[in-house]
Scaffold this motif. Structure first.
Motif, mmCIF file in Angstrom:
data_model
loop_
_atom_site.group_PDB
_atom_site.id
_atom_site.type_symbol
_atom_site.label_atom_id
_atom_site.label_comp_id
_atom_site.label_asym_id
_atom_site.label_seq_id
_atom_site.Cartn_x
_atom_site.Cartn_y
_atom_site.Cartn_z
ATOM 1 N N LEU A 103 0.843 -1.211 0.000
ATOM 2 C CA LEU A 103 0.000 0.000 0.000
ATOM 3 C C LEU A 103 0.869 1.249 0.000
ATOM 4 O O LEU A 103 0.433 2.322 0.409
ATOM 5 N N TYR A 104 2.108 1.137 -0.449
ATOM 6 C CA TYR A 104 3.018 2.279 -0.399
ATOM 7 C C TYR A 104 2.589 3.376 -1.378
ATOM 8 O O TYR A 104 1.854 3.149 -2.332
ATOM 9 N N ASP A 105 3.071 4.605 -1.083
ATOM 10 C CA ASP A 105 2.781 5.780 -1.912
ATOM 11 C C ASP A 105 1.286 6.053 -2.022
ATOM 12 O O ASP A 105 0.724 6.166 -3.118
ATOM 13 N N SER A 126 4.510 -3.559 3.025
ATOM 14 C CA SER A 126 5.080 -2.304 2.539
ATOM 15 C C SER A 126 4.032 -1.202 2.658
ATOM 16 O O SER A 126 3.067 -1.149 1.894
ATOM 17 N N LEU A 127 4.238 -0.327 3.654
ATOM 18 C CA LEU A 127 3.331 0.802 3.896
ATOM 19 C C LEU A 127 4.075 2.128 3.753
ATOM 20 O O LEU A 127 3.654 3.154 4.276
ATOM 21 N N THR A 128 5.171 2.131 3.052
ATOM 22 C CA THR A 128 6.021 3.308 2.887
ATOM 23 C C THR A 128 5.257 4.478 2.271
ATOM 24 O O THR A 128 4.352 4.294 1.461
ATOM 25 N N ASN A 153 8.821 6.661 6.165
ATOM 26 C CA ASN A 153 8.131 7.926 5.867
ATOM 27 C C ASN A 153 6.649 7.868 6.230
ATOM 28 O O ASN A 153 5.767 7.988 5.382
ATOM 29 N N ASN A 154 6.369 7.698 7.526
ATOM 30 C CA ASN A 154 5.032 7.821 8.078
ATOM 31 C C ASN A 154 5.121 8.707 9.324
ATOM 32 O O ASN A 154 6.098 9.456 9.485
ATOM 33 N N ASN A 155 4.129 8.644 10.173
ATOM 34 C CA ASN A 155 4.128 9.445 11.399
ATOM 35 C C ASN A 155 4.056 8.552 12.642
ATOM 36 O O ASN A 155 3.468 8.931 13.655
ATOM 37 N N LEU A 156 4.639 7.377 12.543
ATOM 38 C CA LEU A 156 4.626 6.458 13.672
ATOM 39 C C LEU A 156 5.498 6.993 14.805
ATOM 40 O O LEU A 156 6.467 7.729 14.574
ATOM 41 N N GLU A 157 5.147 6.608 16.025
ATOM 42 C CA GLU A 157 5.870 7.124 17.183
ATOM 43 C C GLU A 157 6.013 6.017 18.230
ATOM 44 O O GLU A 157 5.664 4.862 18.005
ATOM 45 N N GLY A 176 12.585 4.025 8.891
ATOM 46 C CA GLY A 176 13.116 5.382 8.792
ATOM 47 C C GLY A 176 12.049 6.431 8.563
ATOM 48 O O GLY A 176 10.932 6.157 8.141
ATOM 49 N N LYS A 177 12.419 7.673 8.899
ATOM 50 C CA LYS A 177 11.592 8.855 8.676
ATOM 51 C C LYS A 177 10.235 8.743 9.377
ATOM 52 O O LYS A 177 9.180 8.903 8.778
#
Length: 897
Positions: A103-105, A126-128, A153-157, A176-177
């Motif tokens: 489900l990326y992009d 793949s959830l990039t 490149n998500n907003n995971l914390e 990452g990111k």
């Protein structure tokens, strides 16, 4: 017999029905309901990819859904790059046979549902490039068969998961990111199969756990842009499989290990920029012992932004494949070892912002013939800039500002015809600006400010049409400031601080230039007689000149365009093309090149769609390009060459010259847009399949073979690159843009220069064969080189120039592919092509596809390497390339049969 025949007919009908209908299995309803729940959670579907998710067809035929052939259960969900928005439904956990989620992009948000941990068969997640929030689902540890996890490149914390022990098959873990905090848990060392760990761009703290050194198969370790501190554990340098390490922008300290090179034979890239490393560079970083070389595969060494002291070790020159050497912003001292310039593969050298001194080496500067970027600014270099700098034929950027360089600017810089940025400000250069600079037609940025340069501003600067900014301020220039070209726009240049300048445009507010008036005694009678004679004579001459001008204009209007031997259209005027393109509307613009723009148009009354290439006649070389293209296309006809419909050489409504070429319209645009994520891709066609790329590559080679070996006279294209390859509605490739082409033998046009001068290197950076850069003859072998680079780009997805090649791969595209074959084939293959090929059908079909793809790709890459070798005589003929590619296609289509 009749009964047996009837039974046979009934059995045959039953088999045919079985082949055409999907029989429901008991659990199929669960899969269908889970997919519909997924669809219900989607709030935006701009491409309408989920429109097929309805009752009219079986869910196994829905877009993005792949099922197993035997059970008809969902095994893969691939909806990547569709701009879908919404949340990920928790019902995805009911797809119990799911192996891959792609489900990326997209624009998914909300949490990653914990129910995903139920998918015990899951192998790829793949959830990039989404906006998922919340914590990483801890119960994903139940998926013991998982191979790749990417939520980059998500907003995971929150903290990193500690349940690493169950992922013994995981080979890629990319978090990452995001916004993860805390330390790297020691349990990371339990992932025994891990080859890639990417934790870049988070808020991690603490030290690198010693357990990380247990990952014996680790190849890529990215920890940059965190707040990790302490020393790098020495056992980490014992992981012999490492080939890329990035520790940029942390707070690591201590010295670099003096012997890490001997333990890392596979290391290709080493990034430790922007830390607190100190001490000298270890001399052993580049030495090669008798038995095994230290760092024999290193292509990128990044040690910038640290506190490294001492001299640059001469042993660096022993790293024979080094492509990028970045030592900027340290405290290095001493001079540049002349041996550094002996590295023939070096493309980027950055020694800027150090304490280096002495002169820039003279005798060896030209040896590194592949050098593209040279950064030496903010040091204490003295003496002249060596004249041998002109030997760097591939140089695009030269940065020597803020040193103590003296003497004249070397005229040999005019030989660096690919130069785009030139920074020489803040030195003690003197003398005049060399006239050889007029050969630098690619210049965009020129900064010569704060020197002692004198004499006048050269007039040729207003002919360098690509210059974006010219800074000549604070020198000793004098005389009149030009008012044409870039000097007509005050935002494109600066001449402040030159006290002896005059004239120029009004915005400069410079004094007027003095006019010398010769005062002679008045001789009234002869003076009047001369006036009475000269004025009528001048008027008469002006009339003759006007008549001659109009006569030439009329001849231009009737320019004999010889390309319409089979023409079915009338000759077209400026007005016809103006109407066809909606007055050359920006909405009709298809693209823009060095000599003009291309518009989509509709010829009336035939309602025929065409492409109109309008030349900018003010650009130097545009008229010659127009004549060359007309001459080239007059007699050539081939399925894989662009077809010209007509040409127009006329004047516009203001009396200005107007030249245009009209081609058949190619609905699928150019190859470059498809290779590098073109936005016009429709529906699920987000990339070219392997088979499409094979067919296109063979089409291009067939077109070149015709030009080289079967046209009325041998033709050299001179500019083979993806943007010059056009695709029709069936993805048949057509070679286009013959504006730089050359005949091998003399023609009526002056376009047969066999040897390229230093002022006329033709082609595009990255695709130009190396011999052209040093004045070599144009040849069919030059086209073969460009084709080879294009072939490597098509199947690797990498451009031959730019940051993606230099910094990510750390090498030129030829060497990158050569070094990867055959064992790391899938590392260099275009991942979009691999995903498209790898995610269709059952496990057995996937296995067959992967085997066939690998066999095919090895053959294709070998052809690209044979075409793009440095020496022209060693390149294969284009006809040989065609045969080899056809063999590769046959092996792919019939693999295992």
């Amino acid at each position: 017999m009749a009964i047996r025949f009837l039974r046979f007919i009934v059995l045959l009908i039953w088999v045919l029905l079985a082949l055409n209908f999907v029989y429901p299995f008991p659990d199929n309803v669960t899969d269908r309901q889970a997919l519909l729940s997924f669809k219900d959670s989607i709030t935006a579907d701009p491409y309408g990819v989920l429109n097929s998710w309805n009752n009219s067809i079986h869910f196994c035929r829905w877009n993005g859904v792949t099922c197993s052939l035997r059970r008809q259960r969902v095994t893969s969900l691939n909806l990547s790059s569709q701009q879908l928005a919404g949340k990920l439904s928790s019902h995805i956990g009911n797809l119990s046979f799911l192996r891959g989620v792609y489900l990326y992009d997209n624009f998914f948000h909300g949490i990653i549902p914990s129910q995903i941990g139920r998918l015990f068969r899951l192998q790829y997640l793949s959830l990039t490039n989404n906006s998922f929030q919340g914590e990483f689902p801890a119960n994903l540890s139940h998926c013991a068969d998982i191979r790749r996890i990417s939520v980059f490149n998500n907003n995971l914390e929150g903290k990193l998961p500690i349940e690493f022990g169950s992922w013994t098959k995981l080979n890629l873990f990319s978090l990452g990111k995001n916004h993860f905090t805390g330390s790297i848990p020691p349990s990371v060392g339990n992932m025994s199969s891990l080859s890639t760990l990417n934790l870049n761009y988070n808020n991690l703290t603490g030290v690198i756990p010693l357990e990380l050194a247990h990952l014996a198969k680790l190849e890529i370790l990215f920890l940059q842009e965190n707040t990790l501190w302490g020393t790098v554990p020495l056992p980490l340098y014992n992981i012999s499989s490492l080939h890329s390490v990035s520790l940029i922008s942390n707070e690591f300290e201590g010295t670099l290990p003096s012997d890490f090179g001997s333990n890392l034979p596979m290391l290709r890239e080493y990034f430790v920029a922007n830390n607190r490393f100190s001490g000298p560079l270890p001399p052993s970083i580049g030495t090669i012992p008798e038995s095994v070389g230290e760092l024999p595969n290193l292509v990128g060494l990044y040690l910038s932004d640290n506190n490294i002291t001492g001299a640059i070790p001469t042993s660096i020159s022993n790293i024979t494949q080094l492509s990028v050497l970045s030592l900027e912003t340290n405290m290095l001292q001493g001079s540049i070892p002349t041996e550094v310039f002996n590295i023939s593969t070096l493309q980027l050298l950055n020694l800027s912002n150090n304490l280096l001194s002495g002169s820039i080496p003279e005798q060896n500067v030209g040896f590194s013939s592949q050098l593209v970027f040279l950064y030496l600014y903010r040091n204490m270099f003295t003496g002249p800039l060596p004249s041998s700098i002109g030997n760097l034929k591939q140089l695009v950027g030269l940065y020597v500002s803020n040193n103590r360089l003296t003497g004249d600017i070397p005229a040999s810089l005019g030989d660096c015809v690919m130069l785009e940025e030139l920074h020489m400000e803040g030195n003690l250069f003197e003398g005049r600006i060399p006239s050889s600079f007029k050969a630098l037609q690619s210049l965009k940025i020129v900064d010569l400010s704060n020197n002692h340069i004198s004499e006048n501003i050269p007039r040729f600067f207003d002919e360098l049409h690509l210059i974006e900014f010219l800074n000549l301020s604070h020198n000793r220039l004098g005389g009149e400031v030009p008012i044409k070209g870039l000097f007509s726009n005050v935002s494109r240049f600066s001449v402040t601080g030159n006290l002896r300048l005059c004239g120029g445009i009004q915005a400069l507010q410079l004094p007027s230039c003095p006019v010398e008036i010769l005062r002679k005694k008045k001789k009234t009678f002869p003076y009047k007689v001369i006036l009475l004679v000269l004025i009528p004579l001048s008027i008469l001459l002006a009339c003759f000149a006007f008549i001659f001008y109009r006569h030439r204009k009329s001849k231009k209007i009737n320019f004999p365009v010889p390309v319409l031997q089979e023409n079915q259209y009338p000759r077209l005027s400026y007005k016809d093309l103006l109407l066809a393109t909606n007055e050359f509307s920006p909405n009709n613009l298809l693209g823009e090149g060095r000599y003009g723009k291309v518009y989509q148009g509709v010829l009336e009354p035939l309602d025929h769609t065409v492409a109109v290439k309008v030349l900018d006649v003010e650009v130097r070389g545009a008229n010659k390009s127009f004549l060359a293209e007309c001459e080239m296309l007059r007699n050539i006809r081939h399925r894989n060459l662009i077809k010209i419909i007509t040409a127009c050489s006329s004047t516009d409504f203001k009396g200005n010259d107007f030249k245009a070429l009209v081609y058949e319209f190619m609905p699928n645009g150019n190859l470059d847009n498809w290779l590098h994520q073109s936005p016009f891709c429709k529906g699920n066609e987000k990339t070219l399949t392997l088979l499409q790329r094979l067919n296109i590559s063979i089409d291009i080679a067939m077109g070149l073979n015709y030009l080289h070996n079967h046209s009325h006279t041998s033709i050299i294209h001179c500019d083979i690159k993806p943007s010059n390859i056009l695709l029709d509605e069936e993805f048949v490739a057509r070679v286009g843009d013959f504006g730089l082409s050359r005949f091998s033998f003399a023609t009526t046009l002056d376009v047969n220069q066999e040897k390229l001068s230093s002022t006329a290197v033709h082609g595009t950076v990255g695709y130009v064969p190396p011999e052209y850069g040093i004045g070599g003859k144009i040849s069919a072998e030059g086209d073969v080189y460009s084709y080879g680079i294009l072939l490597l780009e098509m199947f690797s997805g990498k451009k031959p120039t730019g940051s993606s090649t230099l910094l990510d791969d750390g090498n030129n595209i030829h060497n990158s592919v050569k070094n990867a074959l055959p064992h790391r084939l899938m590392d260099i293959a275009d991942p979009l092509m691999v995903l498209d090929q790898d995610e269709h059908g059952s496990t057995e079909i996937q296995s067959h596809n992967r085997d066939a793809m690998e066999v095919c790709l090895i053959l294709v890459f070998e052809v690209g390497l044979l075409c793009s070798v440095a020496t022209p005589r060693e390149r294969i003929d284009i006809s040989v390339a065609i045969k080899k590619l056809q063999v590769a296609r046959d092996k792919f289509l019939h693999h295992g049969q």
